[in-house]
Every structure is written in structure tokens, then in C-alpha cells.
Enzyme design. Structure first.
Site, mmCIF file in Angstrom:
data_model
loop_
_atom_site.group_PDB
_atom_site.id
_atom_site.type_symbol
_atom_site.label_atom_id
_atom_site.label_comp_id
_atom_site.label_asym_id
_atom_site.label_seq_id
_atom_site.Cartn_x
_atom_site.Cartn_y
_atom_site.Cartn_z
ATOM 1 N N THR A 30 4.470 -1.235 7.848
ATOM 2 C CA THR A 30 5.665 -0.426 8.087
ATOM 3 C C THR A 30 5.335 0.776 8.961
ATOM 4 O OG1 THR A 30 5.249 0.705 5.987
ATOM 5 C CG2 THR A 30 6.812 -1.115 5.952
ATOM 6 N N VAL A 34 0.868 -1.181 0.000
ATOM 7 C CA VAL A 34 0.000 0.000 0.000
ATOM 8 C C VAL A 34 0.904 1.231 0.000
ATOM 9 C CG1 VAL A 34 -1.815 1.263 1.193
ATOM 10 C CG2 VAL A 34 -1.768 -1.250 1.284
ATOM 11 N N SER A 35 0.888 1.974 -1.109
ATOM 12 C CA SER A 35 1.759 3.143 -1.208
ATOM 13 C C SER A 35 1.020 4.280 -1.906
ATOM 14 C CB SER A 35 3.041 2.815 -1.984
ATOM 15 O OG SER A 35 2.790 2.730 -3.373
ATOM 16 N N VAL A 36 1.454 5.504 -1.597
ATOM 17 C CA VAL A 36 0.897 6.709 -2.215
ATOM 18 C C VAL A 36 2.074 7.596 -2.603
ATOM 19 C CG1 VAL A 36 -0.557 8.742 -1.901
ATOM 20 C CG2 VAL A 36 -1.212 6.570 -0.852
ATOM 21 N N PHE A 42 5.356 -9.480 4.881
ATOM 22 C CA PHE A 42 4.967 -9.475 3.475
ATOM 23 C C PHE A 42 4.405 -8.110 3.094
ATOM 24 C CE2 PHE A 42 1.557 -11.172 6.113
ATOM 25 C CZ PHE A 42 0.441 -10.453 5.708
ATOM 26 N N TYR A 100 -3.259 1.507 10.436
ATOM 27 C CA TYR A 100 -4.234 0.505 10.032
ATOM 28 C C TYR A 100 -5.347 0.248 11.047
ATOM 29 C CZ TYR A 100 -1.182 -0.099 6.115
ATOM 30 O OH TYR A 100 -0.452 0.158 4.977
ATOM 31 N N ARG A 134 -4.969 12.629 0.434
ATOM 32 C CA ARG A 134 -6.110 12.783 -0.474
ATOM 33 C C ARG A 134 -7.073 11.594 -0.384
ATOM 34 N NH1 ARG A 134 -3.901 15.549 -6.082
ATOM 35 N NH2 ARG A 134 -2.433 17.010 -5.135
ATOM 36 N N GLY A 135 -6.882 10.740 0.598
ATOM 37 C CA GLY A 135 -7.781 9.606 0.762
ATOM 38 C C GLY A 135 -7.512 8.442 -0.162
ATOM 39 N N ILE A 136 -6.349 8.445 -0.830
ATOM 40 C CA ILE A 136 -6.050 7.374 -1.788
ATOM 41 C C ILE A 136 -5.876 6.041 -1.068
ATOM 42 C CG2 ILE A 136 -4.322 6.526 -3.429
ATOM 43 C CD1 ILE A 136 -3.939 9.407 -4.342
ATOM 44 N N ALA A 137 -5.048 6.013 -0.028
ATOM 45 C CA ALA A 137 -4.831 4.757 0.705
ATOM 46 C C ALA A 137 -6.135 4.270 1.321
ATOM 47 C CB ALA A 137 -3.759 4.951 1.774
#
Length: 447
Positions: free
Chosen positions: A151, A115-117, A447, A156, A124-127
Site C-alpha cells: 500500500t 504489515v501494520s504498526v 494480498f 519496501y 520505532r523499528g517495529i515494521a
């Protein structure tokens, strides 16, 4: 997914609802080498890793070819073909606790990773949109659990993930480690790494069945661990492999290690253990004894071990063993409460009501959990039309339920932290007795 299907909080709006340039969701075909390379460039950019420049660089991410690759694109960008957000997912098996005295149980789960932005598109709410969509998709496909390793652990919990396993690193000072454990009947053998490839999965399966928390190791895991892939062969030149065979000659454990200059004293050498897997107590003792007796080695360093590793009880001076970097490893997210609770085994017969809050609305509700002496559970939803009225019990969030599910957290501890609320003081202790937990859950690979 069509724009009309976007949930609230999708990445073309800020938190206050103001509009942003349109962002486009899509899946990347991992068999399309150009599209995969672009997705990987976005991924390494998000994690501040080295750029993808050669085929060997691509080989580092060979497992991506076996996964679902999600992406968010910004069509207003000059290089709009490179995603501004990434996520990878695949179906795996996670081991939940078995009934008292029985093996842990593998259950299907959605694993989430990468999960990266892009740094230019933070906040901006992407994740949030990527993760929320993935969770809903997993639930719609009938999965009742999602898992990840983080990370940035602070992120989360807001999505309903709870810390389900903890791990720690250990160092053994070989100069102070006078061995107290008896000598096992089997034998430790130096073996070629290629030879270990055929037996390591079987040893892992036997060892992992003894504890909750491990996940199914993915395709190419062993080849990369053993340094058999093209991108690992150079670094693997210093990698050594040993296997423990019991008295009948059956392989029951293995270790991978390399010896190099100490990070704290260049005049000394340390052994860094990449992997240590033992299916029996004898295998565990023999492998540790072998590592402790390595010539010219002052310290043995091991990562991702149990929080209560027995090695400190196997040497005369417990101070020869130091534990460090204790941390959360596996995060679990319950997607279907009745299915998740009935999938695991239980340690005591009892009945409690759980009032579960889910900030995403995926698994919210009140549930009556009843367990029997054989470790089986029945779960009835109480807040459905026609169901009985929800009675007093424990009130907790879906993240707290994820932390409790594998036995890595105690309800009493969460109650003292005000993360679990109760109507009757004995309720948290009753839930702890139902959960049991002879051994804390563990995860030995991130992972």
C-alpha cells in the site's frame, strides 16, 4: 523468539540507540478466536479500516486462519493484549518465467501481508524488525523468494524488495468501441456464480501458466470473489457471472461484473469488472465483446490488467480505451541468489558475473550466471573460500535483482537510472537478452 535473539534495530531501540519500553514479539494462534480478534483489531487499526464488531466482520479476514500471524506487544500499554505491530505470512507459489516458448514455472515463496504498526508506535523499528525476522526465517526454511503487494511502495525497497510486476486499470467507452476483432467460434454463457466456483480454478491455472508473476490463490479466495461467503452475500446480489466455452464446449474463460450508476455521470451506467480471466485469445475477445455490448452501459471499467492490454487493438478507435493508474503490484525479494536464478527459464545462452549487494546481508555475494540454449542456468558463487576470483560484470542491489527476476524490468533501463552499474557497456543488454520477456509479468490479485 527470545530477547537475546533479537537482531540489531529491534523495536526496543530508536534509530539513535536510545531505549524504549520493552516490546515483546510473539505468534498469535489463529485457532484462538479471542487472540485472533485482538490481532485483527490491531491490523484494521493500522490500516485505518472499519472496526471488528461482528462475526460478519471477522469473516472478512477468514484467510487469516490459514496463515502465520506475527505480533509485537507493548506490555506498558493499558490494553497490552492488543498488538502494536502485525504481520501475516504463508507459503505460496509464484510463477517465474519458463524457458523461451514454455509455460511459466511455479516456485515456493514466502508471501507477506498485513504489515501494520499502531499510530502510537511509529518510527520505532517495529515494521523493520517484523519484516527482517520474516525474511531470515523464510531463508532458514529453505525458501529463496519472498513476495508482497504494497500500500506504500516507498517502504519496501530498503528491505530488498524490487517491483517485479506492474499493472494498470482500463476503461472502454462502449459508444466509441466499433469492434474490429473477428467473432470467436465459442459461446459466452450467463451462469450462476455458484456454478462458476467449480471451473474457475481450472481456468485460472491454464491462464496463469502463460505468464510469470501470478501467485497461487489462497483458500477461500474463490468463495469471497464470487460472493459466496456470509459477509459478501448482500453485496453480491448485483454480481453477474459469464463463462466462455470454446467450440468443443470446454470452459476457457470467465468474467464477473456488476452494473451501476456511473461515478462521472449519474445519468449513465458503468460495468465494473471484478475479474476477467481468459485462457485463450478467443476467450479474451469473446468476453470483452460481451462486456462492450451490454445494453445501457456507457463504460466498462477493469482493474489490475496488463500494462500492454490488447483491448485497444480490438476496436476501431483506440481512443475509446483509456489506461490509468499504472503502478507496481508484486514486489519480489530474493533470499538465495543461485536458487532463484536457476529456478527460472532463460531465453539465450551467455555468461555474466553479478555482484549483488544486500543491505540486510541475507543474499549478498558475487555470482557467475551461465545459461544454455535450452533455457537452463548454472550459478557459481565466486566469493567463497576456494572459489575463483570474482571478475568484472554487473553490480546491482538485491532489490534490482528482484525487479529483473520475473522479467518486469530491463537491465538497460536500470543501468540508465544508475541502479545497475557495469564494467562493459554491452553487459546490461546481454543480461536483457538472457532474461528475454515475450510478455510482461502480471499479478491479477493483491494480498
Amino acid at each position: 523468539m527470545r530477547d537475546a535473539d533479537r537482531p540489531s534495530g529491534s523495536p526496543d531501540q530508536t534509530a539513535d540507540g536510545s531505549s524504549l519500553p520493552a516490546l515483546r514479539f510473539g505468534d498469535v494462534d489463529p485457532t484462538d478466536s479471542e487472540a485472533l480478534t485482538r490481532w485483527l483489531r490491531a491490523r484494521v487499526r493500522g490500516f485505518h479500516e472499519a472496526e471488528i464488531e461482528t462475526d460478519a466482520d471477522l469473516e472478512r479476514f477468514a484467510s487469516s486462519r490459514d496463515r502465520t500471524l506475527r505480533a509485537v506487544f507493548d506490555d506498558s500499554e493499558e490494553h497490552s493484549e492488543i498488538p502494536v505491530g502485525t504481520l501475516s505470512a504463508w507459503e505460496t507459489a509464484v510463477r517465474l518465467p519458463g524457458a523461451l516458448g514454455s509455460a511459466s514455472r511455479p516456485v515456493a515463496a514466502r508471501a507477506i501481508s498485513a504489515v501494520s504498526v499502531a499510530p502510537t508506535h511509529r518510527r520505532r523499528g517495529i515494521a523493520r524488525s517484523l519484516i527482517t525476522r520474516e525474511l531470515r526465517d523464510a531463508r532458514d526454511q529453505g525458501l529463496y523468494l519472498a513476495v508482497l503487494t504494497a500500500t506504500e511502495s516507498a517502504i519496501y525497497g530498503r528491505f530488498g524488495f524490487g517491483p517485479a510486476t506492474r499493472g494498470a486499470d482500463y476503461a472502454l467507452d462502449t459508444r466509441r468501441a466499433r469492434w474490429m476483432a473477428g467473432a470467436p467460434a465459442g459461446r459466452v454463457r450467463l451462469v450462476p456464480r455458484e456454478e462458476l466456483r467449480s471451473v474457475a480454478p481450472e481456468i485460472d491455472a491454464e491462464a496463469h501458466a502463460q505468464v510469470a508473476g501470478e501467485i497461487l490463490r489462497w483458500p477461500n479466495f474463490y468463495d469471497r470473489m464470487l460472493g459466496l461467503t456470509p459477509d459478501r452475500r448482500g453485496a453480491a446480489a448485483s454480481l453477474r457471472a459469464v463463462r466462455y466455452d470454446d467450440e468443443s464446449g470446454r470452459p476457457r474463460g470467465y468474467a464477473l461484473y456488476r452494473v451501476g450508476a456511473s461515478a462521472t455521470d449519474p445519468r449513465e451506467k458503468d460495468a465494473s469488472v471484478i475479474e476477467l480471466v481468459a485462457a485463450t485469445p478467443d476467450a479474451y475477445a469473446a468476453l470483452w465483446r460481451f462486456l462492450a455490448d451490454l445494453d445501457l452501459v456507457a463504460r466498462v471499467q477493469v482493474r489490475l490488467r496488463d500494462v500492454d492490454e490488447p483491448i485497444a487493438w480490438m476496436v476501431e478507435d483506440p481512443a475509446a480505451v483509456t489506461k490509468s493508474n499504472e503502478r507496481e503490484l508484486l514486489w519480489a525479494r530474493v533470499l538465495d541468489v543461485p536458487e532463484a536464478l536457476t529456478a527460472r527459464g532463460w531465453a539465450a545462452a551467455d555468461a555474466l558475473t553479478l555482484h549483488v549487494h544486500d543491505p540486510l546481508g541475507i543474499a549478498e555475494g558475487s555470482f557467475r550466471l551461465s545459461t544454455d540454449a535450452e533455457g537452463r542456468a548454472e550459478v557459481a558463487r565466486l566469493d567463497r573460500p576456494g572459489g575463483e576470483a570474482a571478475d568484472a560484470g554487473l553490480r546491482l542491489g538485491i532489490a534490482e535483482l528482484g525487479a529483473l527476476l520475473l522479467g518486469g524490468a530491463r537491465a538497460e533501463t536500470l543501468a540508465r537510472a544508475r541502479r545497475v552499474l557495469f564494467d562493459h557497456r554491452e553487459a546490461p543488454a546481454r543480461l536483457d537478452r538472457m532474461i528475454g520477456g515475450e510478455r510482461p509479468p502480471r499479478l491479477s490479485s493483491v494480498f
